[in-house]
Design a protein around this motif. Structure first.
Motif, short mmCIF file in Angstrom:
data_model
loop_
_atom_site.label_atom_id
_atom_site.label_comp_id
_atom_site.label_asym_id
_atom_site.label_seq_id
_atom_site.Cartn_x
_atom_site.Cartn_y
_atom_site.Cartn_z
N ASP A 172 0.85 -1.20 0.00
CA ASP A 172 0.00 0.00 0.00
C ASP A 172 0.88 1.24 0.00
O ASP A 172 1.74 1.41 0.87
N GLN A 173 0.66 2.13 -0.97
CA GLN A 173 1.49 3.31 -1.12
C GLN A 173 0.87 4.58 -0.50
O GLN A 173 1.35 5.68 -0.73
N SER A 174 -0.18 4.43 0.28
CA SER A 174 -0.81 5.60 0.90
C SER A 174 0.21 6.38 1.72
O SER A 174 1.02 5.79 2.44
N ASP A 175 0.16 7.71 1.62
CA ASP A 175 1.12 8.53 2.36
C ASP A 175 0.65 8.75 3.80
O ASP A 175 -0.45 8.34 4.20
N LEU A 176 1.50 9.40 4.57
CA LEU A 176 1.23 9.59 5.99
C LEU A 176 -0.05 10.39 6.23
O LEU A 176 -0.83 10.08 7.15
N ASP A 177 -0.29 11.40 5.41
CA ASP A 177 -1.50 12.21 5.58
C ASP A 177 -2.76 11.37 5.42
O ASP A 177 -3.73 11.52 6.17
N ARG A 178 -2.74 10.47 4.45
CA ARG A 178 -3.92 9.63 4.24
C ARG A 178 -4.14 8.68 5.41
O ARG A 178 -5.27 8.49 5.85
N ALA A 186 -4.35 13.87 13.87
CA ALA A 186 -3.53 14.86 13.19
C ALA A 186 -2.21 14.21 12.80
O ALA A 186 -1.71 13.32 13.49
N ARG A 187 -1.65 14.65 11.68
CA ARG A 187 -0.39 14.07 11.21
C ARG A 187 0.69 14.13 12.29
O ARG A 187 1.39 13.15 12.54
N ARG A 188 0.81 15.28 12.95
CA ARG A 188 1.85 15.45 13.97
C ARG A 188 1.60 14.50 15.15
O ARG A 188 2.54 13.92 15.69
N THR A 189 0.35 14.32 15.53
CA THR A 189 0.03 13.42 16.64
C THR A 189 0.38 11.98 16.28
O THR A 189 0.97 11.24 17.07
N LEU A 190 0.01 11.57 15.06
CA LEU A 190 0.33 10.22 14.63
C LEU A 190 1.84 9.99 14.65
O LEU A 190 2.31 8.97 15.15
#
Length: 257
Positions: A172-178, A186-190
């Motif tokens: 799976d090539q989904s990026d971090l935002d997805r 939130a991206r930063r929290t993840l």
């Protein structure tokens, strides 16, 4: 000569080591369970994926997973699998054994000893030759090097769902935002929580997963190119470089072995 036919037989026998040979068909799944004895799972052919609350491991031939007693784990088979398992009573083994789950290399000597152990009676003669075989196995276990073939699993249910999805579909090539949107974070929290719980950044964790997936595919007969692309690498050369750096040999040599 009583060999013992069930896992329960091997947990209660009055011997420090009990050995068992098992064969599983492709896609066999053993749901979460635990044993009162420590366990060594050694693949002789095929690949196993074993997961606990703390981590997930890919076990190819020539490697083994050590699980301390009462470790809850599940087992998933990648293709047909033959493996040999040792159940060890840590209280009577008489040697210091690992306190945490880990993958170890298995030498040619230890491989032959394990195979021999599975042919011995369940209640072998502790004072004779059979007992010396089991004692030598315990000695050899302490000498085997630990290998980086594990993936630490996060405790946060949201992060764990992400990891479970990637274990199911490593390419799976989904990026971090997805992934952050899917998890409702939130991206930063993840990013912060993922590193805190696994010790790796999200990208590092995913690269380790892809390496282990590629290894699994090579061992089960796939070409280096096919394994690299299916595992999510953009090129076979990137996979080869990561493989050699981590495992000490290029995938082509590992596949030939």
């Amino acid at each position: 000569m009583h060999r013992g036919t069930t896992t329960a037989d091997h947990q209660t026998v009055a011997r420090p080591v009990a050995a068992m040979a098992l064969d599983y068909k492709a896609s066999t799944f053993e749901p979460p369970h635990a044993h009162p004895r420590a366990q060594l799972l050694h693949a002789t052919s095929g690949v196993m994926q074993i997961t606990t609350a703390a981590a997930s491991w890919i076990i190819p031939p020539g490697r083994a997973l050590w699980l301390p007693a009462f470790t809850v784990h599940d087992v998933r088979c990648r293709g047909d699998v033959s493996f040999r398992t040792l159940y060890i009573d840590e209280a009577t083994a008489g040697v210091a054994l690992p306190k945490q789950a880990q993958v170890i290399a298995v030498s040619d000597l230890l491989t032959e000893l394990i195979l021999e152990a599975t042919a011995l009676p369940l209640e072998y003669d502790r004072e004779g030759r059979d007992g010396r075989v089991m004692t030598l196995i315990l000695d050899e276990l302490q000498r085997m090097p630990v290998l980086p073939l594990s993936l630490v699993m996060p405790a946060d249910p949201r992060l764990r769902r992400i990891c479970a999805a990637l274990l199911e579909h490593p390419g799976d090539q989904s990026d971090l935002d997805r992934w952050a949107r899917r998890a409702g974070m939130a991206r930063r929290t993840l990013t912060r929580r993922f590193r805190a719980e696994t010790g790796l950044g999200f990208g590092e964790w995913r690269q380790q997963l892809r390496l282990l997936e590629g290894l699994s595919r090579i061992v089960t007969g796939q070409s280096v190119t096919g394994a690299a692309l299916d595992a999510g690498y953009h090129s076979p050369s990137a996979f080869t470089a990561a493989f050699a750096s981590t495992l000490g040999a290029p995938p082509s040599k590992y596949r030939s072995r």
